[in-house]
Design an enzyme around this catalytic site. Structure first.
Site: not given
Lengths: 314, 279
Positions: A33, A58, A142, A178, A205, A257
């Site tokens: 995302s 998001g 986040c 998440k 995340n 990654g």
């Protein structure tokens, strides 16, 4: 490395299909995302119909402004961002982005963000009955918004509550939580999501990070801190996917990654049912296609007929 | 699939312009349809540097522009850049024959249709590394010199050590070119606006590219002078394609794409009408 080679006559035709939360995906590769928008911009580089799934940026109840600039900076083998979840809100998302995605044959995972449980619920409710949405991914991780998001993902009790309340508004839509790596025990968080009724978890995340300009003696990002992503964090992701998948029975979507088929396969061997490509979309817009082909090559090479035989096989 | 806008391109020519400032010419048709003010993302090769470097297009040559070189198929474009960090330092180490991945042309450039330029006294203000994108614009404008009343370029440099790079290229197009330096070591002492005022040149339409404080000053100047200004903004970017939302500029009105008062410098910009951005 022997991947990405020409096929020969006696090769098997591997099955890349995976099932997650009752949905069948043609292959295990999606995007992380926030690194792919809703696919509009990247559709000129990538055949969206070949992705396992498309995960959107998001979406919140109301439009979000995001953070001041600079919002991004490069770091060794990665980058830091503090976008702050800027998005036009769920109304525009439904009208513009879902209408665009309707034209493609790809399951859509919508990432949902909020400042409060009520805001998450409002978005979930709006999308619960929409046939164009396959699954919801709740962003409780986040690091770049001052209220909400990561606070829900670093406290097991709150995570469980957000999960169950989103789940109760989601109707028949599977809900994926998440998770953030910025916790002491990823296993405890995965368990909390599972206890709250999540159909799966996705991780990791970004890692909260900081960069300082030594000549200006100032923070490089206006937000002071940002989320670190890219190949630099991949080994952290492998470790956390391994730990989480061993702590819970619900499936894991692994990310962090991923820059090659090898990286994706590592996460799957660690226990991920699906994998997401994130920052590397910025470097190589067509990288997802390459990774899907590479996974197929690996399966041919190792005579693996079903991808499910790779999941958690370390 | 739609057209690809990412290609590997060979460096055709490398020119040292001033300390840490280089001009590269890439042998490719990637930017043959580019408009002035657009940019490209140039990707370092070193795997530790994964983001492209956004650099504006300084010149484009196509089949109609025969260089007379036997080894030259006719399609190439130029960039000018300064070494500011590891990525640009790496790029500055490459030489003719070396290949780099390039994405482009990207973004929206300077408007220069007849309605915009007709009957206008046009001034181009380039501060430091702002000059390159205006050079490409100058060449386009000079293809139809009867469309406007006058055209002047004012190029500002820190000091004489910058060799007033590109000034002769502007002069070569036939445009009146004025030079200023911050310390007065060459041309008019002061910034580009000081030079514009001292020269007594009338401006109805301004195109400007340079550091943010200069662009803020240009916006104020244009407002007072009753001129229209188009300014090219710079911001840190990750994708260059409008996806990551890393490079936004504050806008005065709600932006159609974002739904908030933020526009993407890489997509809606990098050139904005000065009145529409909050700088």
């Amino acid at each position: 490395m022997r991947l990405y080679q020409e096929k020969s006559a006696g090769d098997i035709e591997p099955d890349l299909g995976v099932d997650l939360a009752g949905i069948h995906f043609r292959n295990p590769v999606t995007v992380a995302s926030g690194t792919f928008g809703s696919g509009i911009e990247y559709s000129r580089f990538v055949d969206l119909n070949k992705l396992g799934a498309l995960t959107t940026k998001g979406v919140s109840r109301d439009p979000w402004e995001g953070n001041p600039t600079p919002r991004v900076t490069e770091t060794p083998s990665g980058m830091m961002n503090a976008i702050g979840l800027q998005n036009p809100g769920v109304d525009v998302f439904i009208k513009r982005d879902l209408a665009f995605l309707e034209e493609f044959d790809v399951p859509v995972i919508v990432n949902v963000c909020g400042h409060s449980v009520g805001e998450y619920e409002a978005v979930v409710e709006r999308l619960a009955e929409d046939d164009r949405v396959a699954m919801l991914e709740i962003n409780v991780s986040c690091p770049n918004v001052s209220c909400g998001a990561i606070q829900f993902g670093t406290d097991a009790g709150m995570l469980m509550e957000v999960t169950s309340r989103c789940k109760s508004k989601a109707g028949s839509k599977p809900v994926i939580m998440k998770l953030t790596p910025n916790v002491t025990s990823i296993s405890d968080m995965a368990k909390a999501a599972e206890a709250g009724g999540a159909d799966g978890v996705s991780l990791i995340n970004t890692l909260t990070a900081m960069k300082i300009d030594i000549y200006k003696k100032r923070f490089v990002l206006a937000n002071k801190t940002g989320g670190l992503s890219g190949p630099a964090i991949h080994p952290v992701a492998v470790r956390m996917v391994y730990e989480a998948s061993h702590a819970i029975k619900i499936p894991v979507i692994g990310m962090g990654g991923v820059a090659s088929a090898e990286d994706a396969l590592e996460l799957m061997l660690a226990g991920a049912t699906m994998v997401a490509v994130g920052m590397m979309n910025f470097t190589e817009p067509d990288i997802t296609g390459k990774i899907i082909r590479g996974i197929k090559d690996y399966m041919v090479l190792t005579k693996t007929e079903h991808i499910r035989d790779i999941i958690g096989a370390v | 699939m739609n057209e690809m806008i990412r290609k590997k391109a060979k460096i055709r020519e490398k020119t040292y312009l001033a300390p840490d400032i280089y001009r590269y010419s890439f042998l490719t048709d990637l930017c043959s349809g580019a408009e002035p003010g657009q940019f490209v993302m140039i990707y370092p090769v070193n795997g530790a540097r994964l983001l492209g470097r956004p650099l504006c297009i300084a010149d484009v040559s196509g089949e109609d522009n025969d260089s007379g070189r036997a080894d030259d198929p006719g399609h190439y474009f130029d960039i000018v850049f300064r070494v500011v960090g590891g990525g640009t330092e790496e790029i500055s180490g490459y030489n003719p024959g070396d290949e780099l991945y390039i994405e482009g042309p990207l973004g929206h450039g300077y408007p220069f249709d007849e309605k915009t330029i007709g009957g206008k006294n046009i001034v181009m203000l380039g501060g430091g590394l702002g000059a390159p994108s205006l050079l490409f614009l100058a060449k386009k404008l000079m293809k139809a010199p009867s469309a406007f009343v006058s055209l002047t370029a004012v190029l500002g440099y820190r000091d004489r050590s910058m060799n007033h790079f590109l000034a002769s290229d502007f002069g070569g197009t036939g445009i009146k070119t004025i030079i200023s330096t911050d310390d007065g070591s060459e041309g008019i002492r002061g910034n580009v606006i000081d030079a514009l005022e001292e020269s007594g040149i009338k401006a109805d339409l301004i195109y400007a590219c340079g550091p943010l404080p200069m662009l803020s000053a240009v916006k104020r100047y244009a407002k007072e002078a009753g001129a229209t200004a188009y300014i090219s903004l710079e911001e840190r970017m990750a994708c260059g394609l409008g996806v990551c939302l890393g490079c936004v500029a504050k806008t005065t009105e709600k932006d159609a794409h974002s739904g908030v008062k933020n526009a993407r410098v890489c997509t809606e910009g990098p050139v904005f009408c000065a009145e529409t951005v909050d700088i």
